[in-house]
Design an enzyme around this catalytic site. Structure first.
Site, short mmCIF file in Angstrom:
data_model
loop_
_atom_site.label_atom_id
_atom_site.label_comp_id
_atom_site.label_asym_id
_atom_site.label_seq_id
_atom_site.Cartn_x
_atom_site.Cartn_y
_atom_site.Cartn_z
N GLU A 17 0.45 -15.19 22.54
CA GLU A 17 0.53 -16.51 23.19
C GLU A 17 0.01 -16.41 24.63
OE1 GLU A 17 1.08 -19.55 22.77
OE2 GLU A 17 2.36 -19.92 21.04
N ARG A 105 14.83 -20.67 25.33
CA ARG A 105 13.94 -19.70 25.96
C ARG A 105 12.74 -20.44 26.52
NH1 ARG A 105 9.14 -18.59 23.37
NH2 ARG A 105 9.03 -18.59 21.09
N ASN A 107 8.65 -21.17 26.98
CA ASN A 107 7.52 -21.17 26.05
C ASN A 107 6.38 -21.98 26.65
OD1 ASN A 107 6.57 -20.31 23.42
ND2 ASN A 107 6.44 -22.49 22.93
N GLU A 126 14.53 -22.78 17.16
CA GLU A 126 13.57 -23.80 16.72
C GLU A 126 14.22 -24.85 15.83
OE1 GLU A 126 9.85 -22.23 15.31
OE2 GLU A 126 9.95 -20.50 16.64
N ASN A 153 5.30 -26.95 24.01
CA ASN A 153 4.10 -26.12 23.91
C ASN A 153 2.95 -26.68 24.74
OD1 ASN A 153 3.37 -23.68 22.58
ND2 ASN A 153 4.24 -24.50 20.69
N ASP A 202 -0.18 -26.30 18.78
CA ASP A 202 0.41 -25.21 19.56
C ASP A 202 -0.23 -25.22 20.95
OD1 ASP A 202 1.59 -22.70 20.37
OD2 ASP A 202 1.73 -22.12 18.27
#
Length: 299
Positions: A17, A105, A107, A126, A153, A202
């Site tokens: 990522e 968390r 991201n 999630e 995202n 994403d």
């Protein structure tokens, strides 16, 4: 594999990522969140370096002052980070995100031209819409600017800096916001909605023409959307879990794409030998935007 796609590093990242182009180092950095690694690919010599972390980094952004990186950690800490030979050194903590939401968390994050950081958080399982969107200013002030995300995202900024895109992957929706010079968001609206066959939106980035490049998790491709949200083109990759993308190189004319090996080859999913690799794709003559850095811009 299509001629416009090549594997540059079969890194087998569990969750590759946050790709970042560093002009000063001539390298693309990215993170492996589930593998607790930071990875560096040198463009000139093809060098490959990685660093192991105890607390996984979810993203990296370079600092305006040239003193290493700002990193968002899985523990929701935002820290200064220096990458030294053989070790990653935490050089101070800036803030903690969502201290009241221990199941979250971090991201994905991006810096804008004013040196502000835009940071998403998500439910680590999630499942719950406990994630949020935050702005971290160069002076250290932190503001929660939006919430209700299950998987936040891919922040991305338009070339003029007046539109900010942010995604709730679980809802298959990319939102657009109006962004003013003071960092205020308004006019939230659904900009692009993915169908089930598209997978999940994403990570993403904007090019110099205002096109939005989006990685398709469980969709096996990266797509370019015009500023009005209509599809312009798609590039297929030989893996299903495509996670993010970044323009790199001195001319910002090379597109690098991260992917994930998490879950591949298990629970009835076919194995993909290149899952988790870093790929380079031909963006067809389109150039990207210079990467943002955290801190007060010079002058």
């Amino acid at each position: 594999m299509p001629q416009e796609v090549r594997c540059v590093w079969p890194a087998r990242a569990l969750l590759g990522e946050g790709p970042l182009w560093s002009p000063g180092q001539g390298a693309v950095f990215f993170v492996d969140i589930h593998g607790s690694r930071i990875l560096r690919h040198g463009l000139d010599d093809g060098s490959r370096t990685d660093w192991a972390l105890e607390d996984a980094a979810c993203w990296l952004v370079e600092c305006v002052d040239g003193d290493g990186f700002i990193a968002g950690l899985r523990s929701r800490r935002v820290v200064r980070l220096r990458l030294e030979p053989g070790r990653a050194v935490i050089a101070g903590e800036l803030t903690r995100i969502d201290p009241d939401r221990p199941g979250n968390r971090l991201n994905d994050a991006k810096a804008d031209a004013q040196g502000r950081l835009w940071i998403g958080s998500m439910d680590d399982g999630e499942e719950a819409p406990s994630g949020a969107f935050h702005r971290l200013d160069p002076d250290g002030a932190i503001v929660r600017v939006d919430e209700g995300y299950t998987v936040a995202n891919g922040p991305a900024l338009s070339p003029d800096g007046r539109t900010l895109y942010h995604t709730d992957s679980a809802a298959r929706t990319i939102h657009a916001f109006d962004l003013d010079g003071a960092g205020r968001l308004s006019g939230k609206r659904a900009h692009i909605r993915f169908a089930e066959a598209d997978g999940y939106p994403d990570g993403m980035t904007c090019d110099a023409e205002g096109g939005l490049w989006v990685a398709h998790w469980d969709g096996g491709r990266v797509s370019r959307f015009r500023p009005d949200g209509t599809l312009d083109r798609a590039i297929a990759l030989p893996v299903s879990r495509v996670t993010s993308c970044v323009f790199a190189g001195p001319a910002l004319d090379r597109l690098f794409v991260t992917t994930a090996a998490h879950g591949i080859g298990h629970d009835g999913r076919p194995d993909e030998p290149l899952a988790g690799a870093l790929f380079e794709c031909d963006p067809g003559g389109v150039r990207g935007l210079p990467p943002g850095r955290f801190g007060h811009p010079p002058g």
